[in-house]
Design a protein around this motif. Structure first.
Motif, short mmCIF file in Angstrom:
data_model
loop_
_atom_site.label_atom_id
_atom_site.label_comp_id
_atom_site.label_asym_id
_atom_site.label_seq_id
_atom_site.Cartn_x
_atom_site.Cartn_y
_atom_site.Cartn_z
N PHE A 46 23.15 32.00 31.36
CA PHE A 46 23.80 32.14 32.73
C PHE A 46 24.47 33.25 32.84
N ILE A 47 25.63 33.70 31.95
CA ILE A 47 25.96 35.01 32.09
C ILE A 47 25.25 36.08 32.28
N GLN A 48 24.20 36.20 31.36
CA GLN A 48 23.45 37.42 31.55
C GLN A 48 22.44 37.32 32.74
N ALA A 49 22.20 36.15 33.25
CA ALA A 49 21.38 36.13 34.59
C ALA A 49 22.34 36.68 35.79
N SER A 50 23.54 36.32 35.64
CA SER A 50 24.45 36.44 36.85
C SER A 50 25.39 37.67 36.68
N GLU A 51 25.43 38.51 35.52
CA GLU A 51 26.24 39.60 35.26
C GLU A 51 26.19 40.85 36.30
N ALA A 52 24.80 41.33 36.20
CA ALA A 52 24.69 42.21 37.41
C ALA A 52 25.05 41.87 38.61
N GLU A 53 24.78 40.72 39.18
CA GLU A 53 25.19 40.31 40.71
C GLU A 53 26.70 40.25 40.71
N ALA A 55 28.77 42.09 38.87
CA ALA A 55 29.42 43.62 38.87
C ALA A 55 29.22 44.23 40.35
N VAL A 56 28.24 43.88 40.83
CA VAL A 56 27.93 44.38 42.20
C VAL A 56 29.17 43.87 43.29
N ILE A 57 29.01 42.62 43.22
CA ILE A 57 30.17 42.05 44.07
C ILE A 57 31.40 42.47 43.94
N ALA A 58 31.92 42.36 42.78
CA ALA A 58 33.29 42.70 42.27
C ALA A 58 33.49 44.20 42.59
N CYS A 59 32.57 45.22 42.37
CA CYS A 59 32.71 46.64 42.81
C CYS A 59 33.01 46.72 44.33
N HIS A 60 32.19 45.81 45.02
CA HIS A 60 32.61 45.87 46.47
C HIS A 60 33.94 45.46 46.99
N LEU A 61 34.35 44.25 46.13
CA LEU A 61 35.63 43.69 46.60
C LEU A 61 36.66 44.54 46.04
N ARG A 62 36.58 45.33 45.00
CA ARG A 62 37.66 46.36 44.34
C ARG A 62 37.78 47.53 45.55
N GLU A 63 36.48 47.91 45.84
CA GLU A 63 36.34 49.15 46.91
C GLU A 63 37.38 48.65 48.10
N ASP A 64 36.91 47.38 48.69
CA ASP A 64 37.87 46.89 49.96
C ASP A 64 39.26 46.90 49.65
N ARG A 65 39.44 46.08 48.58
CA ARG A 65 40.91 46.08 48.21
C ARG A 65 41.63 47.38 48.42
N LEU A 66 41.11 48.45 47.57
CA LEU A 66 41.54 49.64 47.52
C LEU A 66 41.72 50.17 49.15
N ASN A 67 40.83 50.09 49.76
CA ASN A 67 40.69 50.59 51.16
C ASN A 67 41.73 50.15 52.04
N CYS A 68 42.13 48.77 51.57
CA CYS A 68 43.13 47.78 52.27
C CYS A 68 44.65 48.60 51.99
N GLY A 69 44.60 49.30 50.71
CA GLY A 69 45.96 49.56 50.05
C GLY A 69 46.66 48.29 49.30
N ILE A 70 45.83 47.48 48.85
CA ILE A 70 46.48 46.31 48.23
C ILE A 70 46.29 46.74 46.79
N ARG A 99 33.19 32.68 41.27
CA ARG A 99 33.17 32.56 42.44
C ARG A 99 34.47 32.21 43.29
N VAL A 100 35.27 31.52 42.54
CA VAL A 100 36.71 31.09 43.40
C VAL A 100 37.43 32.42 43.39
N ILE A 101 37.30 33.22 42.54
CA ILE A 101 38.07 34.59 42.41
C ILE A 101 37.35 35.31 43.59
N GLY A 102 36.14 35.73 43.65
CA GLY A 102 35.50 36.24 44.69
C GLY A 102 35.82 35.65 46.11
N ARG A 103 35.92 34.39 46.33
CA ARG A 103 36.19 33.79 47.52
C ARG A 103 37.60 34.19 48.12
N SER A 104 38.64 34.01 46.91
CA SER A 104 39.89 34.43 47.11
C SER A 104 40.03 35.77 47.58
#
Length: 141
Positions: A46-53, A55-70, A99-104
């Motif tokens: 499951f981890i191997q199948a989901s890892e790439a997805e 990483a992409v989601i987390a990278c976008h969320l990190r960029e959004d967090r930084l753009n908001c100055g958080i 998933r919960v972290i991503g939604r948060s």
């Protein structure tokens, strides 16, 4: 009394659940050590199948967090997850409750955006109020 074939639907659901349970009973080992090994293998797949997805989601969320100055520390406070867990999540590493972290994160960013928009709206209202006051003062002169 049947209502819209609900008895048939119940039988289908029961058959599907029963079939799934039978399949799992045949597939899963009954030895606790083998079962643990099997579950670990399934987890790794499951981890191997989901890892790439992730990483992409987390990278976008990190960029959004930084753009908001958080900051990461503020994100941890806002979401209720530790900074180290969020750091791992942002790097795309497997973490529990990804998933919960991503939604948060999404909710945190939405709240931050709404607060920013409200602040801008209130500033605009304040500017309009000042202009109106100035206009009234000019009319009096």
């Amino acid at each position: 009394m049947k209502i819209n074939g609900s008895d048939g639907n119940k039988r289908k659901k029961h058959t599907l659940v029963q079939s799934r349970e039978e399949l799992l009973a045949r597939e899963l080992p009954h030895d606790p050590d083998l079962l643990e090994m099997y579950l670990n293998q399934q987890r790794e797949k499951f981890i191997q199948a989901s890892e790439a997805e992730w990483a992409v989601i987390a990278c976008h969320l990190r960029e959004d967090r930084l753009n908001c100055g958080i900051s990461l520390a503020d994100a941890a406070t806002m979401t209720g997850f530790s900074s180290s867990t969020l750091r791992k999540f942002e790097k795309g590493s497997p973490v529990r409750n990804a998933r919960v972290i991503g939604r948060s994160y999404e909710m945190m960013l939405l709240i931050e955006t709404l607060q920013s928009e409200l602040t801008s709206a209130f500033q605009y209202i304040d500017e309009l109020t000042m202009e109106l006051r100035e206009m009234k003062l000019l009319e009096k002169d």
